[in-house]
Scaffold this motif. Structure first.
Motif, PDB file in Angstrom:
ATOM      1  N   CYS A 100      41.467  41.395  29.373  1.00 34.25           N
ATOM      2  CA  CYS A 100      40.618  40.311  29.892  1.00 34.25           C
ATOM      3  C   CYS A 100      41.458  39.230  30.557  1.00 34.25           C
ATOM      4  O   CYS A 100      41.064  38.666  31.586  1.00 34.25           O
ATOM      5  CB  CYS A 100      39.776  39.724  28.764  1.00 34.25           C
ATOM      6  SG  CYS A 100      38.522  40.853  28.124  1.00 34.25           S
TER       7      CYS A 100
ATOM      8  N   GLN B  21      41.407  38.214  34.520  1.00 36.54           N
ATOM      9  CA  GLN B  21      41.160  36.842  34.969  1.00 36.54           C
ATOM     10  C   GLN B  21      42.294  36.350  35.875  1.00 36.54           C
ATOM     11  O   GLN B  21      42.052  35.614  36.846  1.00 36.54           O
ATOM     12  CB  GLN B  21      41.022  35.917  33.758  1.00 36.54           C
ATOM     13  CG  GLN B  21      40.457  34.546  34.071  1.00 36.54           C
ATOM     14  CD  GLN B  21      39.065  34.604  34.638  1.00 36.54           C
ATOM     15  OE1 GLN B  21      38.875  34.387  35.840  1.00 36.54           O
ATOM     16  NE2 GLN B  21      38.094  34.899  33.808  1.00 36.54           N
TER      17      GLN B  21
ATOM     18  N   LYS C 254      41.585  37.691  39.186  1.00 34.05           N
ATOM     19  CA  LYS C 254      40.362  37.116  39.741  1.00 34.05           C
ATOM     20  C   LYS C 254      40.575  35.678  40.209  1.00 34.05           C
ATOM     21  O   LYS C 254      40.103  35.289  41.285  1.00 34.05           O
ATOM     22  CB  LYS C 254      39.256  37.165  38.677  1.00 34.05           C
ATOM     23  CG  LYS C 254      37.912  36.657  39.143  1.00 34.05           C
ATOM     24  CD  LYS C 254      36.893  36.766  38.003  1.00 34.05           C
ATOM     25  CE  LYS C 254      35.545  36.194  38.403  1.00 34.05           C
ATOM     26  NZ  LYS C 254      34.573  36.267  37.266  1.00 34.05           N
TER      27      LYS C 254
ATOM     28  N   TYR D  99      46.942  30.816  36.121  1.00 33.56           N
ATOM     29  CA  TYR D  99      46.776  32.125  35.487  1.00 33.56           C
ATOM     30  C   TYR D  99      47.852  33.097  35.984  1.00 33.56           C
ATOM     31  O   TYR D  99      48.385  33.896  35.207  1.00 33.56           O
ATOM     32  CB  TYR D  99      45.376  32.676  35.777  1.00 33.56           C
ATOM     33  CG  TYR D  99      44.319  32.134  34.846  1.00 33.56           C
ATOM     34  CD1 TYR D  99      43.979  32.809  33.685  1.00 33.56           C
ATOM     35  CD2 TYR D  99      43.674  30.925  35.122  1.00 33.56           C
ATOM     36  CE1 TYR D  99      43.014  32.321  32.812  1.00 33.56           C
ATOM     37  CE2 TYR D  99      42.707  30.414  34.254  1.00 33.56           C
ATOM     38  CZ  TYR D  99      42.375  31.110  33.101  1.00 33.56           C
ATOM     39  OH  TYR D  99      41.421  30.613  32.238  1.00 33.56           O
TER      40      TYR D  99
ATOM     41  N   GLY E  37      37.508  31.575  32.515  1.00 34.14           N
ATOM     42  CA  GLY E  37      38.346  31.217  33.661  1.00 34.14           C
ATOM     43  C   GLY E  37      38.515  29.715  33.735  1.00 34.14           C
ATOM     44  O   GLY E  37      38.671  29.130  34.811  1.00 34.14           O
TER      45      GLY E  37
END
Length: 619
Positions: free
Chosen positions: A58, A62, A65, A81, A282
């Protein structure tokens, strides 16, 4: 005729609505929350079908993304991130190549709150390691126990915590433990340095990629206090970790939120619920090394914080602070956590503005949990029809002396009635697995109840006493066993007793927790028996506590007895001691109070007692 039918239908509908409001006022709250849980479950299953299975998956998803989205803000640093993903790749490269760390290896992590805690954690996960989070408050004996219990072969220590392992470093090295410090240099030749190696390491993922993972297998070790007197290494499955990701979303947080996190990352609430919640959304985490009540609202205003995580003690500290302009000039809209006492809750809401409190309850070892998604002050959640459909649980009648569940002549347990305190249990299942404690099958088995309602069923015994009222709200009442909570931490009474028992003038020790007005949890107290011809040496005892126990475990009160009360099986009796507390008018035995300013125990007079319970003297 048509008009009459419409009028009749409208009247019937109105009557139904009125009945629902009166008889089931929280029906729509329960239904909406249930539908949210169902949606979360569908999203999780969809992701798993597409290969996004674990907590780490996950995060990587993220990072792809929203690569440029700030993930961690810490003391002037801003890590996106992508930054955390690439730095964790470097960690994986260093450990994978320098020491051949591989899937299935257990690595212990002793670090304070800092971005590299997360980078090292995720980097090791990318190698398929099982990481054990160590409480940095632990002293030598307990720390050594934790490392040995989980079976770690590698220990990573933060640069500010190197001195914490000084007393046990030789033992660890003799046992073949690979020691690392998150620094560029160290005076200890046998200790490896990490930061200098990260500078030259590749930021590409490990060549073999993330290992395939069984969702039911072990992901982490998180230590909990228990009746053994020493911390227990609870196994956290990948499924449990993934289920934790949705916590902040269920509390109402979104991707646009900035989430303030001052709880220690070795706690599940901070690492899995907090960091994990940010990953799921996020969102951005404003990470604090250590909670500061005087800086809290200033930080919230400075960073435009909109959500923060708490334990009850944190909120109590805030309401006891002098008023400052920032406490109402902020954008915080949600406070999510556990252990918030009703009186603190009311004062917090009155003083700090329109902040939604999302009180919750959860366990490290199991997936059973509650969330109060209503505006009702006090409950930890609800126990209506929809809640039991999402994750089954029951409250059992218990023996008030032994705390064992009461059973019928047929051997079945008995459900507690509404309005009656009972022991919370939950069936062990695929969605609520219990992987047990590392290195101790006996303690693992003690947490299970068998043949509860029918032959062959197995339930997890939380050891917590709960009350479900007639409106289906659930209230936390107490904790069974030799633990109590103080300063947001679990205190194992047997561990404290063992430490005190090693003092040369004490013959017997019985540790328990006592309630003090205005405080969350219970403060430590010890009934002690002095050895023949010995007197209490308060200064010596204070030094012993400082050297061997974290401050939250210290007994604030001593009760000197000629002998300790025990059961017929020689178990120490605590009930009467807890009930009598530390009031000099009630207790006829000599009482002492830990005066930290004097670094000794002083006689507990009635005046001193009055000053403690009135709040003039703070613990």
């Amino acid at each position: 005729m048509i008009a009459w039918v419409i009028t009749t239908a409208a009247a019937g509908l109105l009557a139904l609505v009125v009945f629902q409001i009166i008889a089931y006022p929280y029906f729509w709250d329960d239904l909406i929350y249930y539908l949210k849980l169902r949606k979360v479950g569908r999203v999780m299953r969809f992701r798993m079908k597409n290969g996004v299975i674990t907590f780490l998956d996950c995060f990587v998803r993220q990072a792809k993304k929203t690569p440029e989205k700030p993930f961690i803000i810490f003391e002037g640093q801003v890590l996106t991130y992508r930054c955390v993903d690439r730095r964790s790749n470097k960690v994986a490269q260093v450990f994978g190549t320098a020491r051949g760390v591989k899937k299935g290896d257990i690595v212990a992590l002793l670090m304070s709150n800092e971005p590299d805690f997360i980078c090292v954690w995720f980097g090791l996960c990318k190698l398929g390691c099982e990481v054990a989070f160590l409480n940095f408050n632990l002293k030598s004996k307990s720390l050594l126990h934790c490392i040995q219990t989980c079976g770690a072969k590698t220990l990573v220590v933060g640069s500010d915590l190197v001195s914490a392992i000084d007393e046990v470093r030789g033992i660890l090295q003799d046992n073949g433990l690979d020691l690392w410090v998150v620094d560029s240099s160290t005076p200890h030749k046998e200790v490896n340095t990490l930061l200098d190696k990260l500078e030259t390491a590749s930021d590409e993922p490990p060549a073999e990629g993330s290992p395939q993972t069984d969702i039911m297998s072990n992901f982490l070790f998180i230590f909990t206090s228990g009746t053994t007197g020493l911390p227990k290494a609870a196994r956290i499955s990948h499924l449990k970790a993934v289920m934790c990701l949705c916590f902040l979303r269920l509390c109402g947080a979104t991707a646009q939120d900035k989430i303030y996190l001052a709880l220690p990352l070795y706690h599940m609430s901070a690492s899995l619920l907090g960091i994990g919640g940010c990953i799921e959304l996020g969102a951005t985490c404003v990470l604090k090394k250590k909670f500061s009540p005087s800086q809290f609202w200033k930080d919230c205003q400075k960073h435009n914080v909109t959500v923060f995580q708490y334990v009850g003690e944190l909120c109590r500290y805030l309401i006891n602070q002098p008023k400052v302009a920032e406490e109402t000039a902020h954008r915080v809209r949600i406070a999510a956590g556990s252990g918030l006492r009703s009186d603190v809750w009311r004062e917090f809401s009155r003083r700090f503005g329109n902040i939604q409190i999302r009180e919750s309850y959860g366990l490290t070892e199991a997936s059973i949990g509650f969330l109060n998604y209503t505006a009702e002050i006090g409950p930890i959640g609800r126990a209506g029809y929809f809640n039991k459909r999402s994750l089954p649980f029951e409250f059992l009648k218990y023996n008030p002396v032994t705390y064992d569940p009461i059973r019928t002549d047929a051997g079945c347990c008995v459900k507690a009635n509404k309005g009656e305190t009972g022991v919370l249990v939950a069936p062990v299942s695929a969605m609520n697995p219990f992987l047990g404690y590392a290195g101790n099958k006996m303690l693992s088995e003690k947490k299970l109840l068998r043949d509860v309602f029918k032959k062959g069923d197995v339930y997890f015994n939380t050891g917590d006493l709960m009350l479900q009222d007639h409106r289906d709200f659930v209230y936390f009442r107490d904790r069974i066993g030799d633990t109590f909570r103080w300063k947001g931490e679990n205190v194992a009474t047997t561990e404290v007793s063992d430490i005190l028992g090693s003092v040369d003038f004490l013959q017997e020790v019985n540790v328990y927790g006592v309630s003090i007005p205005g405080y969350e949890g219970r403060a430590g107290m010890a009934a002690v028996v002095l050895k023949s011809d010995q007197t209490l040496d308060g200064e010596n005892l204070y030094r012993h506590l400082v050297e061997n126990l974290p401050a939250y475990s210290w007994p604030w009160f001593l009760r000197i007895q000629s002998s300790l009360d025990v059961t017929e099986t020689f178990k120490q009796q605590k009930g009467k001691l807890v009930q009598e507390g530390f009031c000099p008018l009630v207790v006829q035995d000599p009482l002492y109070f830990l005066d930290v300013s004097e670094k000794t125990y002083v006689p507990l007079t009635q005046t001193l007692y009055d000053n403690i319970v009135s709040g003039k003297i703070r613990l």
